[in-house]
Design a protein around this motif. Structure first.
Motif, PDB file in Angstrom:
ATOM      1  N   LEU A  31       0.758  -0.770  -0.400  1.00 10.11           N
ATOM      2  CA  LEU A  31      -0.243   0.381   0.016  1.00 10.11           C
ATOM      3  C   LEU A  31       1.270   1.086   0.188  1.00 10.11           C
ATOM      4  O   LEU A  31       0.544   2.502  -0.862  1.00 10.11           O
ATOM      5  CB  LEU A  31      -1.418  -0.183   0.997  1.00 10.11           C
ATOM      6  CG  LEU A  31      -1.850   1.220   1.490  1.00 10.11           C
ATOM      7  CD1 LEU A  31      -2.583   1.552   0.214  1.00 10.11           C
ATOM      8  CD2 LEU A  31      -2.882   1.198   2.146  1.00 10.11           C
ATOM      9  N   ALA A  32       1.750   1.370   0.742  1.00  8.23           N
ATOM     10  CA  ALA A  32       2.653   2.420   0.790  1.00  8.23           C
ATOM     11  C   ALA A  32       3.399   2.408  -0.370  1.00  8.23           C
ATOM     12  O   ALA A  32       3.522   3.946  -1.209  1.00  8.23           O
ATOM     13  CB  ALA A  32       3.959   1.823   1.614  1.00  8.23           C
ATOM     14  N   ILE A  33       3.488   1.248  -1.615  1.00  6.91           N
ATOM     15  CA  ILE A  33       4.101   1.702  -2.663  1.00  6.91           C
ATOM     16  C   ILE A  33       3.716   2.388  -3.488  1.00  6.91           C
ATOM     17  O   ILE A  33       3.609   3.555  -4.737  1.00  6.91           O
ATOM     18  CB  ILE A  33       4.808   0.347  -3.148  1.00  6.91           C
ATOM     19  CG1 ILE A  33       6.244  -0.027  -2.589  1.00  6.91           C
ATOM     20  CG2 ILE A  33       5.134   0.331  -4.165  1.00  6.91           C
ATOM     21  CD1 ILE A  33       6.899  -1.081  -2.714  1.00  6.91           C
ATOM     22  N   GLY A  34       2.169   2.002  -4.061  1.00  9.59           N
ATOM     23  CA  GLY A  34       1.200   2.270  -3.900  1.00  9.59           C
ATOM     24  C   GLY A  34       0.831   4.072  -3.968  1.00  9.59           C
ATOM     25  O   GLY A  34       0.633   4.533  -4.858  1.00  9.59           O
ATOM     26  N   LEU A  35       0.937   4.543  -2.716  1.00 15.58           N
ATOM     27  CA  LEU A  35       0.452   5.663  -2.337  1.00 15.58           C
ATOM     28  C   LEU A  35       1.725   6.217  -2.317  1.00 15.58           C
ATOM     29  O   LEU A  35       1.729   7.325  -3.528  1.00 15.58           O
ATOM     30  CB  LEU A  35       0.424   5.819  -1.209  1.00 15.58           C
ATOM     31  CG  LEU A  35      -1.210   5.508  -0.418  1.00 15.58           C
ATOM     32  CD1 LEU A  35      -0.724   6.317   1.362  1.00 15.58           C
ATOM     33  CD2 LEU A  35      -1.702   6.685  -0.719  1.00 15.58           C
ATOM     34  N   GLY A  36       2.989   5.841  -2.406  1.00 18.40           N
ATOM     35  CA  GLY A  36       4.159   6.476  -3.493  1.00 18.40           C
ATOM     36  C   GLY A  36       4.158   6.707  -4.634  1.00 18.40           C
ATOM     37  O   GLY A  36       4.586   7.730  -5.630  1.00 18.40           O
ATOM     38  N   ALA A  37       3.725   6.253  -5.581  1.00 25.00           N
ATOM     39  CA  ALA A  37       3.415   6.092  -6.734  1.00 25.00           C
ATOM     40  C   ALA A  37       2.573   7.219  -7.096  1.00 25.00           C
ATOM     41  O   ALA A  37       2.785   8.380  -8.221  1.00 25.00           O
ATOM     42  CB  ALA A  37       3.367   4.806  -7.716  1.00 25.00           C
TER      43      ALA A  37
END
Length: 52
Positions: A31-37
């Protein structure tokens, strides 16, 4: 809506998303990677909007 206001809103959204990604990184990495992207895309959009 003014061009400047749109860029500021996009930058604020990018900051919000990147801050959320940072706080979620230890608990939920996908989820953090998705939000970061999404945050990076919003920041790039704001920069492109300002240079347009």
């Amino acid at each position: 809506m003014s061009s400047d206001v749109t860029a500021i809103v996009l930058l604020a959204l990018a900051g919000f998303l990147l801050g959320g990604a940072y706080s979620l990184f230890k608990t939920s990495r996908p989820l953090a990677i998705g939000l970061g992207a999404c945050g990076v895309l919003a920041a790039v959009g704001a920069i492109l909007w300002m240079t347009h």
